[in-house]
Design an enzyme around this catalytic site. Structure first.
Site, PDB file in Angstrom:
ATOM      1  N   HIS A  30       0.841  -1.195   0.000  1.00 58.29           N
ATOM      2  CA  HIS A  30       0.000   0.000   0.000  1.00 58.29           C
ATOM      3  C   HIS A  30       0.880   1.250   0.000  1.00 58.29           C
ATOM      4  O   HIS A  30       0.663   2.174  -0.792  1.00 58.29           O
ATOM      5  CB  HIS A  30      -0.911  -0.013   1.233  1.00 58.29           C
ATOM      6  CG  HIS A  30      -1.618   1.276   1.518  1.00 58.29           C
ATOM      7  ND1 HIS A  30      -2.950   1.468   1.226  1.00 58.29           N
ATOM      8  CD2 HIS A  30      -1.187   2.435   2.075  1.00 58.29           C
ATOM      9  CE1 HIS A  30      -3.296   2.699   1.587  1.00 58.29           C
ATOM     10  NE2 HIS A  30      -2.241   3.303   2.110  1.00 58.29           N
ATOM     11  N   GLU A  31       1.877   1.274   0.883  1.00 59.53           N
ATOM     12  CA  GLU A  31       2.748   2.451   0.956  1.00 59.53           C
ATOM     13  C   GLU A  31       3.591   2.583  -0.309  1.00 59.53           C
ATOM     14  O   GLU A  31       3.831   3.704  -0.788  1.00 59.53           O
ATOM     15  CB  GLU A  31       3.627   2.388   2.207  1.00 59.53           C
ATOM     16  CG  GLU A  31       2.867   2.336   3.520  1.00 59.53           C
ATOM     17  CD  GLU A  31       1.830   3.441   3.696  1.00 59.53           C
ATOM     18  OE1 GLU A  31       1.944   4.493   3.044  1.00 59.53           O
ATOM     19  OE2 GLU A  31       0.894   3.249   4.493  1.00 59.53           O
ATOM     20  N   HIS A  63       1.575   4.247  -2.961  1.00 53.26           N
ATOM     21  CA  HIS A  63       1.406   5.695  -2.847  1.00 53.26           C
ATOM     22  C   HIS A  63       2.396   6.453  -3.741  1.00 53.26           C
ATOM     23  O   HIS A  63       2.139   7.600  -4.112  1.00 53.26           O
ATOM     24  CB  HIS A  63       1.573   6.145  -1.395  1.00 53.26           C
ATOM     25  CG  HIS A  63       0.292   6.131  -0.614  1.00 53.26           C
ATOM     26  ND1 HIS A  63      -0.873   6.716  -1.085  1.00 53.26           N
ATOM     27  CD2 HIS A  63      -0.016   5.604   0.603  1.00 53.26           C
ATOM     28  CE1 HIS A  63      -1.831   6.555  -0.185  1.00 53.26           C
ATOM     29  NE2 HIS A  63      -1.341   5.886   0.849  1.00 53.26           N
ATOM     30  N   GLU A  72      -5.918   7.020  -1.362  1.00 53.82           N
ATOM     31  CA  GLU A  72      -5.815   5.863  -0.475  1.00 53.82           C
ATOM     32  C   GLU A  72      -6.447   4.620  -1.101  1.00 53.82           C
ATOM     33  O   GLU A  72      -5.962   3.501  -0.898  1.00 53.82           O
ATOM     34  CB  GLU A  72      -6.463   6.165   0.873  1.00 53.82           C
ATOM     35  CG  GLU A  72      -5.752   7.241   1.674  1.00 53.82           C
ATOM     36  CD  GLU A  72      -4.350   6.843   2.111  1.00 53.82           C
ATOM     37  OE1 GLU A  72      -4.068   5.625   2.193  1.00 53.82           O
ATOM     38  OE2 GLU A  72      -3.541   7.749   2.359  1.00 53.82           O
ATOM     39  N   ASP A 105      -4.648   1.174  -1.701  1.00 59.44           N
ATOM     40  CA  ASP A 105      -5.201  -0.103  -1.212  1.00 59.44           C
ATOM     41  C   ASP A 105      -5.267  -1.128  -2.336  1.00 59.44           C
ATOM     42  O   ASP A 105      -4.914  -2.302  -2.149  1.00 59.44           O
ATOM     43  CB  ASP A 105      -6.608   0.121  -0.651  1.00 59.44           C
ATOM     44  CG  ASP A 105      -6.609   0.518   0.813  1.00 59.44           C
ATOM     45  OD1 ASP A 105      -5.555   0.432   1.459  1.00 59.44           O
ATOM     46  OD2 ASP A 105      -7.681   0.912   1.313  1.00 59.44           O
TER      47      ASP A 105
END
Length: 639
Positions: A487-488, A491, A547, A551
């Protein structure tokens, strides 16, 4: 494998995986009076709080020894915070000189004469200055100028007909009237001051960004010369103040909300001076209430408890721990990381992050819609990612400057620390960015990506079950911390992160066709979430898009990694993904998050994203007759 895997009904998963995995827990879970939620993340927070509160008490009574100078100062401050007898005896006394300083302002010139020290002292101003990496030269720190915060959580609360304003503003008003009475104002003076403060707050509202608007990072970069920024108001000499704060006049200030500064002259008029003073007083008294007596702490938290639906204030012991650990957050995080996480786990998770980056690289290289030029730059950015796992190698030198003066009040010690930290921050202007410097405590249950630094950060506190455990299968771990790691990473390639290059510069590295295709996919993600009913309201797809993209990429990449393992079990993977998002929250907290949080509600993060993965359908035999079914052409696939 965990027990839950064997108690989840496959037919229930086909209707709603979040309810199937967490339904029994939700029915049984109770929200403590001092909480707004319980669940996966909050349960970890509670566990860490319990551990560190126990250790803090042991440090305070001497049964544990503080082994570093910084931890010794933390212990002194914690003991001071926990001394409610002393705090109660002091009452409002420590705050009164600060209030007198505001009340003694006769005009804007009087504020001008002390503006640099006013800012360093942490007193309210109708603008905010801070230091962060320059968005177009991320190797150097730049000066940023922003608007002040509002009394309500977001400007949308002030819109005509918004029931939240009608419900919350009277609570805010009553609380602040009571606080002013507690520092010596009579009732009429208190009411008048709060009404003036609210009037000034309302004048700010039209020209600031909403949470949705603030979620677009590309709109943050509005460079101006210092002279241009200073011309925003004739009431205050911003140029002189900036010169004193950073040591010279910067060529450029990055203005995040240009509309606000375009209208600053209209705000700072002689007629509005008394309104601004009242606004300063209200902000100061409510802001410092938690550092005074127990009565001040209880009264000063009424509004925030109403916002979140908490039924009662945090108990005094825990409040003292929060206050002290929040002030010495890196020191406490370092203690936690070394004692409860350790170098072995740090190395193990670092290796897992490297593995996830390798999986992500493979997926980028095999991407079927990026051009070779953009793909090459994406891989370059990925391989340039900085990785921070567990806790930093050394505590930030800032904390060596924090020395508790036991002759001073808790409030004055906290204000001294704040001034030291602010001075330290301004001293970093035009200096090289410290990319390796940690900004989040190792004891924080969270993780993040910093687009200006192109780094991903995973504090020790989140690296526990159900996110990660040696007792869980590899598939469960990938459905937990693996998805969080990816997930990070994602980003770096969401609608915001994709605007920044491998150095953290705001720099378009996409071909026009690739970016247009990406935007179409992002619009699909917006549409997938936008308008979903939740907690009596609806999800804002634009607010949550970054986000949601992260995800989707995180879940997809983590699944690919899980499938590379010999013991792959996709049912366990999807079930643990749903488990980590379990959450039971007050209605008020749910409404607050819907208004301002860039994350979709936790139950939807669990149940909507899995619909985009084809393996979810084959794993649980999901068909068109099932509620979890989403037609293939509607499944959003980005990374």
């Amino acid at each position: 494998m965990t027990k839950d895997k064997f108690t989840v009904d496959k037919n229930e998963i086909k209707q709603n995986i979040y309810d199937a995995v967490n339904g029994t827990w939700i029915k049984q879970a109770t929200i403590p009076g001092d909480h707004s939620s319980v669940g996966g993340f909050m349960d970890l927070v509670d566990g860490i709080d319990k551990t560190l509160m126990y250790d803090s008490a042991a440090l305070a009574d001497g049964s544990l020894t503080a082994k570093t100078p910084e931890l010794k100062e933390y212990t002194k401050f914690y003991k001071m915070a926990e001394d409610y007898a002393h705090r109660d005896a002091d009452g409002a006394t420590p705050l009164l000189p600060v209030i007198d300083r505001i009340n003694n302002l006769a005009n804007y010139q009087a504020l001008n004469d002390q503006l640099p020290d006013w800012i360093l002292s942490g007193l309210p101003t109708p603008f905010s200055l801070g230091i962060d990496p320059d968005m177009k030269n991320a190797k150097l720190n730049a000066l940023f100028a922003e608007s002040p915060s509002l009394f309500m959580p977001d400007k949308t609360y002030y819109e005509d007909g918004n029931p939240a304003y009608a419900q919350l503003m009277p609570i805010f008003t009553d609380m602040n009237v009571k606080l002013l009475e507690m520092i010596g104002y009579n009732h009429a003076e208190a009411v008048e001051t709060v009404e003036k403060a609210k009037a000034f707050d309302k004048l700010i509202v039209p020209n600031v960004k909403s949470a949705e608007e603030s979620a677009d990072y590309s709109k943050m970069y509005n460079p101006q010369t210092t002279d241009e920024l200073a011309s925003s108001t004739t009431a205050l000499n911003l140029k002189a103040a900036i010169n004193q704060l950073v040591g010279e006049v910067p060529n450029t200030v990055i203005v995040t909300e240009p509309k606000y500064f375009e209208h600053l002259e209209e705000l700072l008029t002689p007629q509005n001076f008394d309104l601004m003073k009242a606004w300063m007083i209200v902000k100061t008294v409510s802001g410092y209430s938690s550092l005074l007596s127990e009565e001040f702490r209880q009264v000063g938290g009424i509004y925030s408890r109403a916002l979140s639906g908490k039924k009662e204030a945090t108990n005094p012991t825990k409040a003292a721990y929060y206050l002290a650990s929040g002030t010495f957050d890196q020191v406490v995080g370092d203690y936690y990381g070394h004692k409860y996480f350790g170098e072995k786990a740090k190395a193990d998770v670092h290796h897992m992050v490297e593995n996830m980056i390798a999986v992500y690289k493979n997926r980028l290289e095999n991407n079927d819609w990026l051009s070779p030029e953009t793909k090459q730059m994406a891989v370059k950015k990925l391989t340039s990612l900085g990785i921070q796992v567990g806790y930093p190698d050394e505590v930030d030198p800032l904390y060596s400057k924090f020395h508790v003066d036991e002759k001073l009040s808790l409030l004055n010690n906290a204000r001294n620390f704040g001034k030291i930290a602010t001075q330290d921050s301004f001293a970093k202007w035009n200096q090289p960015v410290e990319r390796e410097r940690w900004e989040m405590s190792a004891s924080t249950v969270n993780a993040y990506y910093h687009p200006f630094k192109n780094i991903i950060v995973f504090p020790a506190a989140i690296l526990q079950a159900p996110f990660y455990s040696l007792e869980q299968s590899s598939s469960e771990n990938y459905g937990g911390v693996g998805a969080v790691i990816a997930h990070e990473i994602s980003h770096a390639f969401d609608n915001n992160g994709s605007l920044f290059d491998e150095f953290g510069n705001l720099n378009n590295w996409w071909t026009k066709a690739d970016h247009e295709h990406f935007q179409k996919l992002a619009d699909q993600m917006i549409a997938e979430f936008n308008g979903i009913p939740f907690a009596g309201s609806k999800v804002n797809g634009k607010l949550t898009v970054s986000e949601n993209i992260a995800d989707a990429g995180g879940l997809s990449c983590a699944e690919a990694a899980a499938k590379n393992e010999d013991d792959v079990d996709l049912a366990a993977f999807f079930i643990n993904w749903s488990r980590i998002w379990r959450m039971k929250a007050t209605p008020e907290y749910q409404q607050l998050l819907l208004s301002i949080d860039v994350h979709a509600p936790a139950p939807l993060r669990a149940s909507v994203q899995v619909k985009n993965l084809d393996d979810f359908y084959t794993t649980f035999d999901v068909t068109e007759q099932d509620e979890m079914y989403l037609a293939p052409e509607k499944r959003v696939k980005i990374w």
